[in-house]
Enzyme design. Sequence first.
Site, PDB file in Angstrom:
ATOM      1  CB  CYS A 170     -11.063 -33.774  -7.184  1.00 51.34           C
ATOM      2  SG  CYS A 170      -9.833 -35.048  -7.514  1.00 51.34           S
ATOM      3  CB  CYS A 193      -7.151 -33.034 -11.199  1.00 50.38           C
ATOM      4  SG  CYS A 193      -8.307 -34.403 -11.379  1.00 50.38           S
ATOM      5  CG  ASP A 211       4.708   9.473   3.093  1.00 53.49           C
ATOM      6  OD1 ASP A 211       5.610   9.962   3.783  1.00 53.49           O
ATOM      7  OD2 ASP A 211       4.413   9.879   1.953  1.00 53.49           O
ATOM      8  CG  ASP A 217       4.807   8.501  -3.114  1.00 51.97           C
ATOM      9  OD1 ASP A 217       5.577   7.522  -3.033  1.00 51.97           O
ATOM     10  OD2 ASP A 217       5.203   9.677  -3.161  1.00 51.97           O
ATOM     11  CG  ASP A 267       7.136   6.684   0.755  1.00 50.72           C
ATOM     12  OD1 ASP A 267       8.076   7.249   1.325  1.00 50.72           O
ATOM     13  OD2 ASP A 267       6.012   7.195   0.632  1.00 50.72           O
TER      14      ASP A 267
END
Length: 735
Positions: A16, A19, A433, A630, A634
């Site tokens: 659960c 844990c 862009d 790209d 950039d």
Amino acid sequence: MEESQQINLDISGMTCAACSARIEKSLSRLPGISKVTVNLALETARVEYIPKLIAVEAMMDKITQLGYQAFLKEDHKITVKQREQEIKRQKNKLIFSSLLSLPLVWAMVGHFSFTAFIGVPELFMNPWFQWILATPVQVVIGKQFYIGAYKAVRNKSANMDVLIVLGTSAAYLYSLYGTLQWSFGSMELHAVELYYETSAILITLILLGKVLETRAKGRTSEAIKTLMSLQAKTALVIRNEQEIILPIEQVLVGDIIIVKPGEKIPVDGRIVEGFSSIDESMLTGESIPVEKISGDSVVGATINKNGRLRIQATQVGEETVLAQIIKVVEDAQGSKAPIQRIADRISAVFVPIVIGIAVVTFLVWFFWLSPHLFARSLENAIAVLVIACPCALGLATPTSIMAGSGRAAEYGILFKGGEHLEATQLINVVLLDKTGTLTHGKPILTDVLPSSMERTEFLRLASSAEQGSEHPLAAAIVAGAKAEGIHLHELDSFEALPGFGILAKVENKEIWIGTRHLMLSKGIELKDLQVMLALEESGKTAMLVAIDHEFAGILAVADTVKSSSHEAVKRLEELGIKVMMITGDNSRTAKAIANQVGIEEVLAEILPEGKAAEVKKLQALGYKVAMVGDGINDAPALALADIGIALGTGADVAMAAADITLIRGDLNSIPDAITMSRKTMDNIKQNLFWALAFNTLGIPIAAFGLLAPWVAGTAMALSSVSVVLNSLRLQRIKL
């Protein structure tokens, strides 16, 4: 400072959210560990650590001390077959438990007046017979819960196993006490209160829930299985001048591989002999095969349609594009979204609080509501313990992240992590862009406008001059001339003039090609400027040509707009997102492209370093900004934006600058990514709401005595299954 490394571990034994929270907390306290992310749904842990300060073995030992097992992920690849065997074992336990529990349920139902017509065999009512049925369920089938509870308590913590053990043991031991009283004659059979069916049914229902949950969780990782199935298993490699079939793992960089028609290309490589059509739909989404010749690169897992190819391997193993895609998806599915912190905080204190509520429930019932009715008080306390198991809470977020990121990957959208999947929903400005994003990024020659000389001669001289340049615009002019069958002459000399143009000598003629500034600086009288302005206003890049200091004409090159750009911009605006274009190109060209795709706001003539400043300005105004580029020039803007999105195929998948990579290069993937983020976050919120509501409402109902323990067990088991099934709805989303 010492560089940190990352390691992935498989962890078994978690039941659960308590844990996973305990493992995270314990590992985080170790020196040298900077970050720990434990995924309950995947049963994995990702640890960032400094190797000089802590060894991997020390981490694994710590996990073992906590009562779980840890394995290095690469050493412990859990196969589909192993998972199926584990489910089969759990199923066998469930069948065994169900068969033993059925007579106990029959005996229980027989006590109700409205079921008197059913009839219960006398043997089923015998306390010792019930004990014989219940004991294997409690001791043998329930052994896994006792082990888990013991390990948790030993480490001064509590988890789901502790709640189950407390609840079922109380019912079992109280029933055994009643059985012994009846055996020694101190109580009549009709007065004996037995709850063997409660303990047996609870364990059976919890097993049922676990089996259903495991099956459902397996479906959340379908995307990974699908991607892995795309890989070729073997390759036909030339070794020692012989063709031999090797497993894909044994292919080395530089190997020459034979790929026959209809076969999958095994690894990334370069064609050294042959030509064919390659089906790249698994990567690009385009169904039309791409023509490939010698010298072209190819990607592993794409399909060779018709020609026999010799390919030299350039990337193998984890370096291939497909392997990188799989890694990105695995990382995203194993990561933790910030919203999961809510569940983590609750899980850390949940189990101890529930035990406290159960004790209070027992005391209130025993001393006030049903004075000295031990059985009734115990039954209500058991119901509280069972209904409160926080399984659903722990699964609420990771199962949605797995399903959502997996479904996105099927559409070519790779989220780098759960935090990016969550943050994308908040985006309200998208900066696009121009070159390579809104446009194809590959200019073509569109206009040849000589001033006085014959067109072919003008283009022959200009393209011959441009063949010395590496600029994309020059390449477009040369390609355009070759496409018309024009033969280029050798260059006598060549000089590039950065920012202005070129100077070249061809057949003893001095040729200048470039901007107005270049022509004016050389004293060349300009003509046809209105034509040049008209070309620029239509989105084309115009270049002036002078031969022997005389104006000779104009060449125009254009980067054509992607067919998907206009639709994508429209879809983004429909999502309530402001769309802007940012480019280093001149204002006229930029506005012309913007008009074609429906963008109103344009930031033109912005240098790469200036793009990051524009992102910062928008963020200062309170916008959540996504930058789309790209991923290379950039990079500053992509890194600074709230979400950086890289478009591209092939090697571009490996871009590290972006938070999201759109491998198909289709702009429609941008609104798709935002839509997927929103739907995934909605799904997580639904899961968290229902998981918390279930416990918040279920605990008081059980405490007030309105919920039988077996009903509580059924509800608890189904709550986890319902959370996983709700997450799986994301796998059916159509974008």
